[in-house]
Design a protein around this motif. Sequence first.
Motif, PDB file in Angstrom:
ATOM      1  N   GLN A 129      -1.022  -5.005   6.238  1.00  0.00           N
ATOM      2  CA  GLN A 129      -0.816  -3.627   5.770  1.00  0.00           C
ATOM      3  C   GLN A 129      -0.261  -2.744   6.887  1.00  0.00           C
ATOM      4  OE1 GLN A 129      -1.401  -1.984   2.623  1.00  0.00           O
ATOM      5  NE2 GLN A 129      -0.394  -0.333   3.728  1.00  0.00           N
ATOM      6  N   TYR A 236       0.833   1.187  -0.152  1.00  0.00           N
ATOM      7  CA  TYR A 236       0.036  -0.051  -0.154  1.00  0.00           C
ATOM      8  C   TYR A 236       0.907  -1.301  -0.200  1.00  0.00           C
ATOM      9  CZ  TYR A 236      -4.597   2.038  -0.900  1.00  0.00           C
ATOM     10  OH  TYR A 236      -5.782   2.708  -0.745  1.00  0.00           O
ATOM     11  N   ASN A 237       0.606  -2.295   0.643  1.00  0.00           N
ATOM     12  CA  ASN A 237       1.143  -3.642   0.418  1.00  0.00           C
ATOM     13  C   ASN A 237       0.702  -4.091  -0.971  1.00  0.00           C
ATOM     14  OD1 ASN A 237       2.185  -3.718   2.982  1.00  0.00           O
ATOM     15  ND2 ASN A 237       1.051  -5.522   3.655  1.00  0.00           N
ATOM     16  N   ASP A 280      -1.949  -8.322   0.826  1.00  0.00           N
ATOM     17  CA  ASP A 280      -2.239  -7.065   0.109  1.00  0.00           C
ATOM     18  C   ASP A 280      -3.744  -6.874  -0.098  1.00  0.00           C
ATOM     19  OD1 ASP A 280      -2.712  -9.003  -1.754  1.00  0.00           O
ATOM     20  OD2 ASP A 280      -1.477  -8.117  -3.340  1.00  0.00           O
TER      21      ASP A 280
END
Length: 312
Positions: A129, A236-237, A280
């Motif tokens: 991230q 966000y990833n 993620d």
Amino acid sequence: MKKILVTGAFGQIGSELVPALQQKFGQDNVIAMAHRNVPQAFKGIVEVGEVTDKKGMEKLIKKYKIDTIYHLASLLSATGEANPQLAWEVNMNGLKNVLDLAVAHKMRVFWPSSIAAFGPTTPREMTPQRTVLEPTTMYGVTKLAGELLCQYYTKKYGLDIRSVRYPGLISYQAEPGGGTTDFAVAIFYEAIKSGKYECFVNKDTMLPMMYMDDAIEGTLKLMDAPWDKLTIHTSYNFAAISFTAEELAREINKRIKVKVTYKPDHRQQIADSWPRSIDDSVARKDWGWKHKFDLGKMCDVMIKNLTIKLQK
Ligand code: AKB
């Protein structure tokens, strides 16, 4: 009741996000903004406008008392390289206009970032991230700058802005346009139409991808998440599957025959500057993100639905 404005409403994501929002909030509560190409079959409220025209957008926001904006309008990576000035103009000035209007009219914002925010110095496997972000495309530069701008507006003005870094998105509905990950959609069209495909990246090119249903579900889930659970205010990833061009061809060939040849063009360099897979876990922890489509399931739905679509 929410009143939602969607910019870039008939692009690859908008074409499926708008119907999902209409279903969730009611057709009369979703205003689709497009600068061109409104599909004839579209049912709902449409307004023609430009994200670079702040006054025009403000008129729409006032007219419909908009409280949430999904700002999707953007040039993608390959188109952005062909016209970097326009990419900056649309991607950056468009976002800045939206954020300023969000401050003035107290709107919530969804804005998509991309794996393009990463660059060749980023760790390419399970990209974390928080990591090195040195993109080398204009598209990537606008995504990284956009992420920082979103974080700045969140902190400075207390705006509720939410964002994910989309991987390549795969869908049988709207075709992508001007992206580097487009080969993963084009191969399905050509497999069904002609049984052969010349791929513009080499067979070993691995990129993070996601089936569109997952992308839409994840986007809506992020928008529903409690604000105090969100720890990331850049973007966000957001991941699902990663595969090479050859692995995709092999998986399609288990279902229908397609002869794939590889002729890398200028997009190879862009693909080589992006991650191969994404970590993620922060999105999964903060707002319960979970994908449903693996490579096999995605190939099944793509082939089934595209075959029907192309027969019409
Ligand atoms: C592109 O290829 O430019 C897009 C993206 C990964 O953001 N699909």
